[in-house]
Design an enzyme around this catalytic site. Structure first.
Site, PDB file in Angstrom:
ATOM      1  CE1 TYR A 165      -3.849   2.398   0.852  1.00 30.17           C
ATOM      2  CE2 TYR A 165      -2.170   3.651   2.414  1.00 30.17           C
ATOM      3  CZ  TYR A 165      -3.512   3.027   1.697  1.00 30.17           C
ATOM      4  OH  TYR A 165      -4.857   4.076   1.609  1.00 30.17           O
ATOM      5  CE  LYS A 169      -3.794   5.202  -1.640  1.00 29.45           C
ATOM      6  NZ  LYS A 169      -4.705   5.218  -2.223  1.00 29.45           N
TER       7      LYS A 169
END
Length: 303
Positions: A165, A169
């Site tokens: 993640y 990002k």
């Protein structure tokens, strides 16, 4: 100054619930026609139904707004192109894209399956790429566009158990940096939002009192500013619980050491000076790093 979106068309991905739903409702409440996109899967990206998106559309219409539902997976470029075609056929333009869709597959890196790493990258990074690629020529032709990437403190600063993640990002912040440069001449402004909000993806991770403070609606003002006509360009806004900050990717002044047999040792000894944030810069382009380094070298050699 009132922020309004009358006559504007927006696409919000992952808008069937949580933060995306609040984005869609807020844009519609201020006059935008909204494509509410949601695959309808769970936080892990499993399953699919257009019912979540349709429920948001029904809510917008009940309040007097205009919206249509779309169930495309952002990982499917053809489906994304059809979503944009749907918007164009309905309203003839696309002014705003909020890349919000995302999933979690949290585990420590040692225990994480590569398939879970790849899927998170596909949804967050390639999903944003697909959607932005599909609207980019439209925004260029109409000489107007506002694109909001959704980054995260997990990417900007790291978070245990979120290597996939966090990598995704931070990649979106990098995508924003270049697209904001390329889009500027076409009046396309690209920014990134780093939200702190309680959604399905954070349930069970925080105390109830904290979750209440982190209502998704508290993040929405930052998105509205970045989607507006007077939006900044190339800005990372952080938002949560009514607080707003900006994250910067900086470059320190550093030192000139030259290149010699003992440069590694001298660099190790000088790391505190190299990492000193005094007079740090926020470069407007990657070339500024090279310009700073060459400038130090020329100065050291009296050039």
């Amino acid at each position: 100054m009132s922020i309004e979106f009358k006559g504007r068309v927006a696409i919000v991905t992952g808008a069937g619930g949580g933060l995306g739903k609040q984005h869609a409702l807020a844009l519609a409440a201020r006059g935008a026609k909204v494509v509410v996109n949601d695959l309808g899967g769970d936080v892990h990206g499993v399953g699919g139904s257009v019912s979540a998106a349709q429920a948001v559309v029904d809510e917008i219409r009940a309040a007097g707004g205009e919206a249509i539902a779309n169930g495309a997976s952002v990982t499917d470029f053809e489906a994304v192109q059809n979503m944009v075609k749907q918007a164009m056929e309905a309203w003839g333009r696309v002014d705003i894209l909020v890349n919000n869709a995302g999933i979690l597959r949290d585990k420590s890196f040692a225990k994480m399956e590569l398939a879970d790493f790849k899927l998170v990258m596909d949804v967050h990074v390639m999903g944003a790429v697909h959607c932005t690629k599909a609207v980019w020529p439209i925004m260029q032709a109409q000489n107007y566009g506002r694109v909001v990437m959704t980054t995260s403190s997990s990417g900007l600063y790291g978070n245990f158990g979120q290597a996939n993640y966090g990598a995704a990002k931070m990649a979106l912040a990098g995508l924003m940096q270049t697209l904001s440069i390329e889009g500027e001449k076409h009046n396309i402004r690209v920014n990134a939002l780093a939200p702190t909000a309680a959604t399905r993806m954070t349930e069970g991770l925080m105390p109830e009192q904290v979750l209440k403070a982190l209502e998704p609606s508290a993040v929405v003002p930052a998105m509205l500013v970045m989607a507006s006509e007077d939006a900044p360009n190339r800005t990372i806004l952080c938002a949560g619980a009514g607080g707003f900050e900006a994250a910067q990717i900086t470059l320190t002044q550093g030192v000139y050491l030259g290149v010699g047999p003992d440069t590694p040792e001298r660099l190790a000894a000088a790391l505190a000076q190299v990492t000193d944030l005094t007079s740090a810069l926020v470069p407007k382009a990657g070339s500024e790093q090279g310009a700073l380094e060459v400038g130090k070298a020329m100065k050291a050699h009296g050039a």
